[in-house]
Design a protein around this motif. Structure first.
Motif: not given
Length: 175
Positions: A50-53, A70-71, A155-159, A163-166
């Motif tokens: 939601l933040d990304f959107k 979303e995948k 770490i998981w959240i950051n990764n 990945q979403v940003a990429e």
């Protein structure tokens, strides 16, 4: 010939170790599903997306691209169990995880996790569990496990965020 036997033995030992590790990760995934951890991080993922959107709203990204993005949620959820298994492995055996899963799927365990009132039978079951070797491990490692799980979750959240940003960047969108 000895070299061939040595290579075959090494391969079979490696395959066995990998298969055992996969079983451990699967048991951790079942455990974090049963104890509510995965559901919690599912809401974390929803909030992140939601933040990304919101952040990319000005880019007018089509729904078809968001469906691709979303995948990443599924990849992230699968990766969470693998990452968290590191913390579990420091303290718990596969047998411990199996016993935890029995607890979390029992009526008493579900009532405990959902903060429902406990019957005398539930309390007796929980007392027996927490007086067992596995139950004592849970109690004795709670502070250390919580710290490890928080560190790994960050770490998981950051990764996942990276990945979403990429993925969005690969599709031609940036902040």
């Amino acid at each position: 010939m000895k070299l061939l036997y040595a290579l075959l033995l090494s391969f079979s030992l490696l395959t066995s170790a990998v298969a055992q590790e996969d079983g451990y990760v699967v048991a951790v995934k079942v455990c974090i599903e049963n104890n509510g951890t995965l559901a919690y991080y599912d809401t974390v993922l929803d909030a992140m997306f939601l933040d990304f959107k919101t952040e990319f709203q000005a880019n007018n990204i089509p729904d078809s691209v968001w469906k691709i993005v979303e995948k990443e949620k599924e990849y992230a959820k699968n990766g969470l169990a693998t990452m968290l298994s590191r913390a579990y492995k420091e303290h718990f055996t596969l047998q411990d995880l199996e016993l935890m899963n029995e607890l979390y799927t029992s009526k008493a365990g579900r009532n405990m996790l959902q903060n429902r009132s406990l019957s005398k039978k539930d309390k007796a079951y929980l007392d027996r569990f927490y007086n067992s070797a596995t139950g004592k491990k849970i109690q004795n490692t709670q502070r250390e496990m919580s710290a490890s799980l928080r560190r790994l979750a960050k770490i998981w959240i950051n990764n996942t965020s990276n990945q979403v940003a990429e993925v969005l960047s690969e599709k031609g969108y940036s902040f």
